[in-house]
Write an enzyme that holds these catalytic residues in place. Structure first.
Site, PDB file in Angstrom:
ATOM      1  N   ARG A  62      54.089  47.306  37.512  1.00  0.00           N
ATOM      2  CA  ARG A  62      53.048  46.676  36.690  1.00  0.00           C
ATOM      3  C   ARG A  62      53.095  47.242  35.268  1.00  0.00           C
ATOM      4  O   ARG A  62      52.103  47.717  34.757  1.00  0.00           O
ATOM      5  CB  ARG A  62      51.699  46.912  37.344  1.00  0.00           C
ATOM      6  N   GLN A  81      55.838  42.402  32.864  1.00  0.00           N
ATOM      7  CA  GLN A  81      54.844  41.332  33.056  1.00  0.00           C
ATOM      8  C   GLN A  81      55.456  39.944  33.287  1.00  0.00           C
ATOM      9  O   GLN A  81      54.989  39.217  34.157  1.00  0.00           O
ATOM     10  CB  GLN A  81      53.873  41.301  31.879  1.00  0.00           C
ATOM     11  N   ASP A  94      56.237  39.525  36.946  1.00  0.00           N
ATOM     12  CA  ASP A  94      55.217  39.984  37.893  1.00  0.00           C
ATOM     13  C   ASP A  94      54.693  38.823  38.753  1.00  0.00           C
ATOM     14  O   ASP A  94      53.671  38.204  38.460  1.00  0.00           O
ATOM     15  CB  ASP A  94      54.087  40.656  37.099  1.00  0.00           C
ATOM     16  N   SER A 116      51.160  39.140  40.415  1.00  0.00           N
ATOM     17  CA  SER A 116      50.036  38.701  39.585  1.00  0.00           C
ATOM     18  C   SER A 116      49.984  37.183  39.490  1.00  0.00           C
ATOM     19  O   SER A 116      48.907  36.591  39.609  1.00  0.00           O
ATOM     20  CB  SER A 116      50.150  39.267  38.166  1.00  0.00           C
ATOM     21  N   TYR A 173      45.428  51.123  40.200  1.00  0.00           N
ATOM     22  CA  TYR A 173      45.046  50.512  41.473  1.00  0.00           C
ATOM     23  C   TYR A 173      43.863  51.250  42.097  1.00  0.00           C
ATOM     24  O   TYR A 173      43.530  52.368  41.695  1.00  0.00           O
ATOM     25  CB  TYR A 173      46.210  50.559  42.465  1.00  0.00           C
TER      26      TYR A 173
HETATM   27  P1  NAD Z   1      45.055  44.347  44.359  1.00  0.00           P
HETATM   28  O1  NAD Z   1      45.493  43.002  44.823  1.00  0.00           O
HETATM   29  O2  NAD Z   1      45.808  45.560  44.834  1.00  0.00           O
HETATM   30  O3  NAD Z   1      43.510  44.544  44.764  1.00  0.00           O
HETATM   31  C1  NAD Z   1      42.529  43.613  44.370  1.00  0.00           C
HETATM   32  C2  NAD Z   1      41.301  44.335  43.908  1.00  0.00           C
HETATM   33  O4  NAD Z   1      40.620  44.914  45.009  1.00  0.00           O
HETATM   34  C3  NAD Z   1      41.561  45.479  42.929  1.00  0.00           C
HETATM   35  O5  NAD Z   1      40.894  45.213  41.719  1.00  0.00           O
HETATM   36  C4  NAD Z   1      41.000  46.692  43.638  1.00  0.00           C
HETATM   37  O6  NAD Z   1      40.423  47.637  42.747  1.00  0.00           O
HETATM   38  C5  NAD Z   1      39.950  46.057  44.526  1.00  0.00           C
HETATM   39  N1  NAD Z   1      39.480  46.884  45.632  1.00  0.00           N
HETATM   40  C6  NAD Z   1      40.197  47.704  46.446  1.00  0.00           C
HETATM   41  N2  NAD Z   1      39.399  48.284  47.349  1.00  0.00           N
HETATM   42  C7  NAD Z   1      38.138  47.821  47.130  1.00  0.00           C
HETATM   43  C8  NAD Z   1      36.891  48.048  47.733  1.00  0.00           C
HETATM   44  N3  NAD Z   1      36.762  48.890  48.745  1.00  0.00           N
HETATM   45  N4  NAD Z   1      35.806  47.403  47.239  1.00  0.00           N
HETATM   46  C9  NAD Z   1      35.931  46.554  46.186  1.00  0.00           C
HETATM   47  N5  NAD Z   1      37.086  46.292  45.576  1.00  0.00           N
HETATM   48  C10 NAD Z   1      38.188  46.920  46.030  1.00  0.00           C
HETATM   49  O7  NAD Z   1      44.957  44.435  42.796  1.00  0.00           O
HETATM   50  P2  NAD Z   1      45.680  43.581  41.672  1.00  0.00           P
HETATM   51  O8  NAD Z   1      45.003  42.284  41.517  1.00  0.00           O
HETATM   52  O9  NAD Z   1      47.120  43.573  41.971  1.00  0.00           O
HETATM   53  O10 NAD Z   1      45.378  44.442  40.364  1.00  0.00           O
HETATM   54  C11 NAD Z   1      45.100  45.812  40.432  1.00  0.00           C
HETATM   55  C12 NAD Z   1      45.156  46.449  39.047  1.00  0.00           C
HETATM   56  O11 NAD Z   1      46.419  46.280  38.430  1.00  0.00           O
HETATM   57  C13 NAD Z   1      44.158  45.902  38.099  1.00  0.00           C
HETATM   58  O12 NAD Z   1      43.717  46.990  37.330  1.00  0.00           O
HETATM   59  C14 NAD Z   1      44.955  44.983  37.220  1.00  0.00           C
HETATM   60  O13 NAD Z   1      44.372  44.777  35.968  1.00  0.00           O
HETATM   61  C15 NAD Z   1      46.231  45.772  37.124  1.00  0.00           C
HETATM   62  N6  NAD Z   1      47.369  44.927  36.765  1.00  0.00           N
HETATM   63  C16 NAD Z   1      48.160  45.344  35.717  1.00  0.00           C
HETATM   64  C17 NAD Z   1      49.240  44.575  35.343  1.00  0.00           C
HETATM   65  C18 NAD Z   1      50.128  44.992  34.211  1.00  0.00           C
HETATM   66  O14 NAD Z   1      49.812  45.925  33.513  1.00  0.00           O
HETATM   67  N7  NAD Z   1      51.226  44.338  34.036  1.00  0.00           N
HETATM   68  C19 NAD Z   1      49.543  43.422  36.021  1.00  0.00           C
HETATM   69  C20 NAD Z   1      48.715  43.029  37.100  1.00  0.00           C
HETATM   70  C21 NAD Z   1      47.632  43.810  37.462  1.00  0.00           C
END
Ligand code: NAD
Length: 374
Positions: free
Chosen positions: A119, A124, A127, A130, A224
């Site tokens: 990530r 990006q 990805d 995402s 995460y």
């Molecule tokens: P994910 O699919 O792993 O999880 C989905 C969401 O569930 C996350 O926001 C996580 O914090 C939340 N979660 C986990 N346990 C929980 C609980 N017990 N109660 C409530 N919520 C809970 O996550 P994702 O969508 O892949 O994204 C995770 C992070 O990565 C985010 O901060 C996102 O902004 C970041 N991200 C960064 C990039 C990048 O920099 N290129 C790209 C995609 C995502």
């Protein structure tokens, strides 16, 4: 060099790894493209369209190919037919694909998993986790709006005012934020909760309210979430219970990398919702955030509709494929130099996404999962 694009074979998979639109870019990079007949049938991309764009369309595309592109992992019999050194790129959740990973190693195939693309900013455009989560989040909100026996927006009419639907989103990563944005666009009043501190601002920026509960944030590595302790898990459920009971729609998207999805909502919490309410569990196929949700099924539980997601991005196969195709081509082009395959494992993206190479499993967590570290 030649690549093959496969027709997907897993039940329920409607996406395709490449669309005709990307073929000129590949030809320009010196890459010939073979597409298996009917590969794009579910997304309205005909064999003729692939041919017209410059691909060869055939019933069997595995002869003499350097790389194989697909959405789902290739199957064991396809792996048997590929020659040593062939590259495969697809989703490859190694925790569920132990026998395939071993077969890829045995066949000395170089496999890359879209699940493992880091990530980082540079990664990006590749990805797919995402891009597909974004599709799933949108679809989750639309499913809920369609199933809910009331309006999402507020209506003020001469016959009176109809209150807007109350939507609660648990987990505000990529899918959750898209579900929030979509529900907001449809006019619902939206609240959301996530264990990551940074999510509060993102939730507010979409016009939704962050649910404040008296619990510390749970930030892990790389932005995460971390896994909850049993004690915190119980406390979080207690604190969220009144918000769940008050929602017309509950959409859950919570997950923790490499772990089963956390149980956020018990059967009692579902039973406390008003009859006619709708629960959409987008994590159903990763273990489920909601007790009793079943992937791919829609159940009525105490008058509440519980919709369990199963390969949700595939339910909007055209845009999901468009985004995935961009992601996979961008990753693949990192491996192409002057029309030849050139694998530079000093590139952090290729190093991170590689699962097997030259007869070895290169992804350490997979080796650990398979019990082969030591
Ligand atoms: P994910 O699919 O792993 O999880 C989905 C969401 O569930 C996350 O926001 C996580 O914090 C939340 N979660 C986990 N346990 C929980 C609980 N017990 N109660 C409530 N919520 C809970 O996550 P994702 O969508 O892949 O994204 C995770 C992070 O990565 C985010 O901060 C996102 O902004 C970041 N991200 C960064 C990039 C990048 O920099 N290129 C790209 C995609 C995502």
């Amino acid at each position: 060099m030649r690549i093959a694009v496969l027709r997907e074979r897993r039940p329920g998979e409607r996406r395709v790894a490449l669309l005709p639109e990307q073929i000129p870019q590949l030809l320009e990079a010196g890459v010939d493209v073979s597409v298996e007949s009917d590969a794009g049938a579910e997304v309205g991309a005909s064999d003729e369209a692939y041919s017209a764009a410059g691909a060869e369309v055939d019933e069997d595309v595995l002869e003499d190919v350097n790389a194989v592109l697909s959405v789902q992992p290739i199957n064991l019999s396809t792996a048997r037919r590929l020659s040593e050194g062939t590259v495969t790129i697809s989703f490859l959740p190694t925790a569920e694909e132990g026998p395939l990973v071993r077969r890829l190693r045995e066949r000395r195939i170089t496999s890359f998993s879209m699940d493992l693309v880091p990530r980082t900013s540079r990664a990006q455009p590749m990805d797919a986790m995402s891009s597909q989560s974004m599709v799933a989040g949108y679809r989750g909100a639309i499913v809920a709006a369609e199933r809910l026996p009331r309006f999402f927006p507020m209506f003020m009419t001469s016959a009176g005012t109809v209150r807007p639907a109350k939507v609660l989103v648990l987990g505000a990563g990529v899918a959750g934020l898209q579900a929030i944005a979509t529900a907001r666009r449809l006019g619902a009043v939206v609240q959301a909760y996530d264990v990551r501190r940074s999510s509060a601002e993102e939730i507010a920026s979409l016009g939704a309210k962050f649910v404040e509960v008296d619990l510390p944030p749970l930030e892990g590595e790389g932005g995460y979430a971390r896994e909850m302790t049993e004690e915190r898990s119980t406390r979080q459920r207690e604190l969220l219970a009144p918000h769940v009971a008050d929602a017309d729609v509950l959409i859950t998207t919570a997950s923790v990398p490499g772990r089963q999805a956390p149980l956020l909502v018990t059967a009692e919490m579902v039973a406390a919702m008003r009859p006619g309410s709708v629960v959409v569990d987008l994590a159903a196929d990763q273990g489920g955030n909601v007790a009793g949700s079943i992937p791919g099924q829609e159940l009525s539980v105490d008058g509440v509709l519980v919709w369990g997601g199963f390969n949700v991005a595939s339910q909007l196969p055209r845009p999901a494929s468009e985004l995935y195709a961009h992601n996979i081509v961008n990753l693949f082009l990192l491996m192409v130099r002057a029309g030849d395959l050139h694998l530079d494992f000093d590139d952090d993206i290729l190093a991170a996404a590689c699962v097997t190479h030259a007869g070895r499993i290169t992804h350490r967590p997979t080796l650990e999962l398979l019990g082969e570290v030591g």
